[in-house]
Design a protein around this motif. Structure first.
Motif: not given
Length: 281
Positions: A225-238, A240-255
């Motif tokens: 899954p991390e490979v597919l996620r990285q393929q969709v996540t362009s640097p400074n793109g939309t 990445m902006a969304g993923i950064n917000e999830l990381n601020k909320g510790n998304f993986q830690g909550v799960i």
């Protein structure tokens, strides 16, 4: 492996119905090969008989004694009374399958007082559409053929993973409770779509197809899954902006905390049932 086998369900709830549907979908199990009992709800038994053609029964001992496979599908807190009703009818050449969360195979073996083969299973609610993820483990008296028979039954309802019993509570926390986590995510995405201006009735098909497509990509490409996620996540793109917000909320830690807490709760529920029974003796 299923041909000529007879089945007896103790409990007539949703899991029972899904398993009945899966068994009948094979074409080798006939409605008359399936007997179902229920603690009280006769209406439910009538529905299963009228819709699937199964045989409702009142005499549990008789039905249990005649079945090749006995499936324990009642509420976990009813395990002791169910074992009492089955004692004396169950034989060591029968297979017991339990779908009861938190109930170890040893409790069933000891409760029946026999070296009876027991398989513990943890399906999830997606078995209703024959897309369950099910964890299976064998009790101490279960051989590979018997475990294989149980696996064949649950493969009619989706994917099967065989593991050690020490991991069954974790399976409960991960895939047993997993559909609810996904539904909660869908709720959040739909609401977020509404906040972004998309009407709910249009957001839902977009969200659902996104989930189905992402799952299909994981299944068909075999990529992590991390490979597919990285393929969709362009640097400074939309993305990445969304993923950064999830990381601020510790998304993986909550799960992670959700899965671990559900795992812990499965163990707790099993202990509560045992302790309650001991207090009554």
């Amino acid at each position: 492996m299923l041909e000529g086998k007879t089945f007896f369900f103790v409990g007539a709830g949703n899991i029972c119905e899904s398993m009945v549907k899966g068994l009948l979908s094979t074409g080798t199990v006939r409605p008359g090969d399936i007997r179902v009992s229920n603690r009280s709800n006769q209406e439910r038994l009538n529905f299963l008989r009228n819709y699937y053609g199964i045989v409702p029964v009142d005499n549990k001992k008789s039905a249990a004694g005649e079945a090749d496979v006995i499936i324990l599908a009642m509420k976990p807190q009813d395990i002791y009374s169910a074992l009492q009703e089955l004692t004396g009818a169950v034989k060591e050449n029968q297979l017991i399958i339990s779908v009861l969360a938190g109930i170890p195979t040893s409790l069933i073996e000891d409760g029946l007082g026999l070296a009876v083969p027991v398989v513990r299973a943890m399906p999830n609610t997606s078995c209703a559409v024959l897309e369950s993820a099910t964890g299976l483990c064998a009790g101490r008296y279960t051989n590979q053929d018997q475990l294989g028979l149980a696996a064949e039954i649950f493969r009619k309802m989706g994917e099967v993973v065989i593991l050690e019993e020490t991991l069954l509570d974790a399976v409960t926390g991960l895939s047993g409770s997993g559909p609810a986590y996904i539904y909660y995510l869908v709720e959040a995405l739909e609401k977020a779509g509404e906040n972004a201006g998309i009407p709910r009735e249009l957001a839902r098909p977009l969200v659902l197809k996104t989930l189905v497509g992402a799952a299909k990509m994981l299944l068909e490409t075999g990529e992590p899954p991390e490979v597919l996620r990285q393929q969709v996540t362009s640097p400074n793109g939309t993305t990445m902006a969304g993923i950064n917000e999830l990381n601020k909320g510790n998304f993986q830690g909550v799960i992670r905390r959700a899965v671990l807490r559900a795992t812990q709760r499965s163990r707790e529920l099993g202990r509560i049932i045992v302790e309650k029974q001991c207090a009554q003796q």
